[in-house]
Write a protein that holds these residues in place. Structure first.
Motif, PDB file in Angstrom:
ATOM      1  N   LEU A 141       0.464  -0.936   0.012  1.00 37.59           N
ATOM      2  CA  LEU A 141      -0.045   0.291   0.058  1.00 37.59           C
ATOM      3  C   LEU A 141       0.901   1.286   0.047  1.00 37.59           C
ATOM      4  CD1 LEU A 141      -2.667  -1.157   2.947  1.00 37.59           C
ATOM      5  CD2 LEU A 141      -3.010  -1.127   0.347  1.00 37.59           C
ATOM      6  N   ALA A 142       0.724   1.868  -0.942  1.00 36.29           N
ATOM      7  CA  ALA A 142       0.886   3.235  -0.594  1.00 36.29           C
ATOM      8  C   ALA A 142       1.700   4.040   0.164  1.00 36.29           C
ATOM      9  CB  ALA A 142       0.572   4.665  -1.793  1.00 36.29           C
ATOM     10  N   ASN A 143       0.558   4.573   1.074  1.00 33.03           N
ATOM     11  CA  ASN A 143       0.891   5.290   2.191  1.00 33.03           C
ATOM     12  C   ASN A 143       1.780   4.110   3.085  1.00 33.03           C
ATOM     13  OD1 ASN A 143      -1.281   3.045   2.957  1.00 33.03           O
ATOM     14  ND2 ASN A 143      -2.158   4.331   4.416  1.00 33.03           N
ATOM     15  N   SER A 144       2.050   2.767   3.428  1.00 33.27           N
ATOM     16  CA  SER A 144       3.012   1.876   3.916  1.00 33.27           C
ATOM     17  C   SER A 144       3.632   2.111   3.410  1.00 33.27           C
ATOM     18  CB  SER A 144       2.506   0.412   4.056  1.00 33.27           C
ATOM     19  OG  SER A 144       1.021   0.234   4.321  1.00 33.27           O
ATOM     20  N   VAL A 145       4.584   2.535   2.239  1.00 34.51           N
ATOM     21  CA  VAL A 145       5.839   1.959   1.695  1.00 34.51           C
ATOM     22  C   VAL A 145       5.379   3.044   2.269  1.00 34.51           C
ATOM     23  CG1 VAL A 145       6.431   2.281   0.092  1.00 34.51           C
ATOM     24  CG2 VAL A 145       5.110   0.839  -0.272  1.00 34.51           C
ATOM     25  N   GLU A 146       5.821   4.496   1.944  1.00 34.28           N
ATOM     26  CA  GLU A 146       5.581   5.361   2.346  1.00 34.28           C
ATOM     27  C   GLU A 146       6.568   5.717   4.044  1.00 34.28           C
ATOM     28  OE1 GLU A 146       4.207  10.504   2.643  1.00 34.28           O
ATOM     29  OE2 GLU A 146       3.204   9.309   1.917  1.00 34.28           O
ATOM     30  N   ASP A 147       5.137   5.419   5.164  1.00 36.32           N
ATOM     31  CA  ASP A 147       5.857   5.794   6.403  1.00 36.32           C
ATOM     32  C   ASP A 147       6.748   4.623   6.765  1.00 36.32           C
ATOM     33  OD1 ASP A 147       3.586   6.695   6.532  1.00 36.32           O
ATOM     34  OD2 ASP A 147       2.902   4.462   7.403  1.00 36.32           O
ATOM     35  N   VAL A 148       7.438   3.425   5.640  1.00 33.53           N
ATOM     36  CA  VAL A 148       8.197   2.426   6.062  1.00 33.53           C
ATOM     37  C   VAL A 148       9.558   2.777   5.357  1.00 33.53           C
ATOM     38  CG1 VAL A 148       9.502  -0.117   4.823  1.00 33.53           C
ATOM     39  CG2 VAL A 148       7.162   0.592   6.066  1.00 33.53           C
ATOM     40  N   GLU A 149       9.582   3.723   4.474  1.00 30.98           N
ATOM     41  CA  GLU A 149      10.447   4.835   3.906  1.00 30.98           C
ATOM     42  C   GLU A 149      11.449   6.158   4.985  1.00 30.98           C
ATOM     43  OE1 GLU A 149       9.770   6.184  -0.120  1.00 30.98           O
ATOM     44  OE2 GLU A 149      10.001   4.028  -1.122  1.00 30.98           O
ATOM     45  N   ASN A 150      10.265   6.352   4.683  1.00 31.74           N
ATOM     46  CA  ASN A 150      10.320   8.000   6.722  1.00 31.74           C
ATOM     47  C   ASN A 150      11.205   6.894   7.517  1.00 31.74           C
ATOM     48  OD1 ASN A 150       9.196   8.975   5.021  1.00 31.74           O
ATOM     49  ND2 ASN A 150       7.012   9.574   6.074  1.00 31.74           N
ATOM     50  N   THR A 151      10.528   5.686   7.869  1.00 31.32           N
ATOM     51  CA  THR A 151      11.093   5.295   9.640  1.00 31.32           C
ATOM     52  C   THR A 151      12.325   4.879   8.664  1.00 31.32           C
ATOM     53  OG1 THR A 151       9.072   4.210   9.485  1.00 31.32           O
ATOM     54  CG2 THR A 151      11.096   3.404  10.693  1.00 31.32           C
ATOM     55  N   ALA A 152      12.934   4.366   7.893  1.00 34.86           N
ATOM     56  CA  ALA A 152      14.120   4.504   7.563  1.00 34.86           C
ATOM     57  C   ALA A 152      15.359   5.401   7.311  1.00 34.86           C
ATOM     58  CB  ALA A 152      13.591   3.367   5.456  1.00 34.86           C
ATOM     59  N   LYS A 153      14.280   6.358   6.871  1.00 36.54           N
ATOM     60  CA  LYS A 153      15.456   7.634   6.674  1.00 36.54           C
ATOM     61  C   LYS A 153      16.136   8.272   8.471  1.00 36.54           C
ATOM     62  CE  LYS A 153      13.164   9.145   1.991  1.00 36.54           C
ATOM     63  NZ  LYS A 153      12.938  10.097   1.155  1.00 36.54           N
ATOM     64  N   ALA A 154      15.049   8.043   8.771  1.00 32.70           N
ATOM     65  CA  ALA A 154      14.885   8.380   9.854  1.00 32.70           C
ATOM     66  C   ALA A 154      15.832   7.552  11.319  1.00 32.70           C
ATOM     67  CB  ALA A 154      12.728   8.271  11.226  1.00 32.70           C
ATOM     68  N   VAL A 155      15.432   6.878  10.870  1.00 38.32           N
ATOM     69  CA  VAL A 155      16.823   5.870  10.949  1.00 38.32           C
ATOM     70  C   VAL A 155      18.313   6.027  10.185  1.00 38.32           C
ATOM     71  CG1 VAL A 155      18.086   3.802  11.414  1.00 38.32           C
ATOM     72  CG2 VAL A 155      15.391   3.470  11.765  1.00 38.32           C
ATOM     73  N   SER A 156      18.517   6.252   9.166  1.00 39.42           N
ATOM     74  CA  SER A 156      19.320   6.845   9.032  1.00 39.42           C
ATOM     75  C   SER A 156      19.825   8.628   9.355  1.00 39.42           C
ATOM     76  CB  SER A 156      19.456   7.373   7.564  1.00 39.42           C
ATOM     77  OG  SER A 156      20.994   7.706   7.250  1.00 39.42           O
ATOM     78  N   VAL A 157      19.065   9.398   9.638  1.00 39.75           N
ATOM     79  CA  VAL A 157      19.424  10.433  10.564  1.00 39.75           C
ATOM     80  C   VAL A 157      19.735   9.800  11.896  1.00 39.75           C
ATOM     81  CG1 VAL A 157      18.957  12.729  11.206  1.00 39.75           C
ATOM     82  CG2 VAL A 157      17.614  11.881   8.943  1.00 39.75           C
ATOM     83  N   THR A 158      19.472   9.632  12.232  1.00 38.89           N
ATOM     84  CA  THR A 158      19.370   9.094  14.084  1.00 38.89           C
ATOM     85  C   THR A 158      21.181   8.663  14.127  1.00 38.89           C
ATOM     86  OG1 THR A 158      17.425   8.566  14.527  1.00 38.89           O
ATOM     87  CG2 THR A 158      19.088   8.036  16.132  1.00 38.89           C
ATOM     88  N   PHE A 159      21.074   7.441  12.807  1.00 41.17           N
ATOM     89  CA  PHE A 159      23.057   7.053  13.369  1.00 41.17           C
ATOM     90  C   PHE A 159      23.562   8.178  12.561  1.00 41.17           C
ATOM     91  CE2 PHE A 159      26.070   4.901  10.808  1.00 41.17           C
ATOM     92  CZ  PHE A 159      26.767   3.898  11.729  1.00 41.17           C
ATOM     93  N   GLU A 160      23.881   8.902  11.957  1.00 35.85           N
ATOM     94  CA  GLU A 160      24.537   9.688  11.243  1.00 35.85           C
ATOM     95  C   GLU A 160      24.631  10.624  12.650  1.00 35.85           C
ATOM     96  OE1 GLU A 160      23.583  13.901   8.886  1.00 35.85           O
ATOM     97  OE2 GLU A 160      22.441  11.786   7.776  1.00 35.85           O
ATOM     98  N   GLU A 161      23.024  11.367  13.125  1.00 40.13           N
ATOM     99  CA  GLU A 161      23.818  12.938  14.523  1.00 40.13           C
ATOM    100  C   GLU A 161      25.181  11.742  15.637  1.00 40.13           C
ATOM    101  OE1 GLU A 161      20.044  15.034  14.288  1.00 40.13           O
ATOM    102  OE2 GLU A 161      19.387  13.631  14.881  1.00 40.13           O
TER     103      GLU A 161
END
Length: 304
Positions: A128-148
């Protein structure tokens, strides 16, 4: 981030690229973000703080840079951000901020689709489009947390190394060579050393070449080409020189080392020294580890 438009995000990104492209070796992320914030009048939403105390503006920009990294436009290394040739070309081509950011998002989506785990099944509901977007946003948030977290860790490590006693730092380099299976036969005592700080050999008896001659400098300023040439004058035909400096080396010095035909010399800055220390940490003695003790922390792997 419903209250931030793609155009506004694109404006942030293009100005960030402008700031970074003005430097030749990139810029520390915290410094770049500080300069970027000073060039905009932030809305109340952008200037608001999270419960953690961090400002939303920095999160918005960091979140958007994940797309730029996967697009091949931006490189992040231990908190230093720099623009690639592809990023410079995109900046020149896509002058409209919204188009600039949309292209980065498109390239991110293409990268994501090419990953081994990209296929989804309707049975799981992930398609589902909204689920995919949620997954991608979570992945990006994890990436930002790791980066910081990585930036904060490197800031503390580099500060610690730069503040070390010069002779402790010299011993750290000698310990590293031992962990790399070299045999250290001499470490300079306090006082004048004649330009050499460590001598090492490939074998315990010192009968096999090449001999390793090391100069170690714990200083803020970069080593100039003249400083490098003074060290190379101490090298014989069968020697390899290692020049270690926390302040790094000027471009002229790096070129001189790279183009040498008679004198073999390797330049090791702070980041390279740490990478070697980390890579050979398991082979260090307990006493050596106490000079620069490290402990790993497990993070969710940033897949976005």
């Amino acid at each position: 981030m419903a209250e931030i438009t793609r155009r506004r995000t694109g404006e942030f990104l293009r100005e960030l690229f402008k700031i970074l492209m003005a430097t030749t070796e990139g810029m520390r992320a915290s410094e770049a973000l500080q300069i970027l914030a000073s060039r905009f009048k932030l809305t109340p939403y952008e200037a608001d703080n999270y419960d953690s105390g961090s400002r939303r503006f920095e999160k918005i920009v960091r979140f958007a840079t994940v797309d730029c990294v996967k697009a091949g436009w931006l490189v992040k290394d231990k908190g230093i951000w720099s623009i690639t040739d592809e990023g410079r070309a995109a900046y020149a081509e896509l002058t409209d901020p919204e188009s600039f950011y949309k292209r980065a998002c498109k390239l991110y989506a293409e990268w994501k689709a090419a990953q081994p785990d990209a296929e989804t099944s309707t049975a799981t509901g992930i398609s589902l489009a909204n689920s995919v977007e949620d997954v991608e946003n979570t992945a990006k948030a994890v990436s930002v947390t790791f980066e910081e977290s990585e930036e904060q860790a490197w800031a503390e490590i580099s500060q610690y190394m730069r503040a070390m006693n010069p002779y402790d730092f010299q011993d750290l380099v000698a310990d590293l060579l031992r962990a790399m299976s070299y045999h250290v036969t001499w470490v300079s005592p306090p006082g004048k050393d004649g330009g050499l700080d460590v001598l090492a050999w490939p074998d315990a008896l010192g009968t096999r070449l090449p001999r390793i001659k090391v100069q170690v400098k714990r200083q803020q300023q970069s080593v100039s080409v003249d400083g490098l040439r003074s060290f190379m004058a101490l090298l014989g035909d069968d020697d390899i020189g290692l020049f270690v400096c926390t302040g790094g080396f000027t471009k002229d010095a790096e070129t001189e080392a790279r183009t040498q035909e008679k004198r073999r010399v390797r330049l090791i800055g702070l980041e390279k020294l740490f990478d070697l220390w980390d890579a050979h940490y398991d082979k260090l003695t307990d006493q050596a580890r106490r000079r620069l003790p490290l402990r790993s922390i497990k993070f969710l792997a940033p897949g976005g």
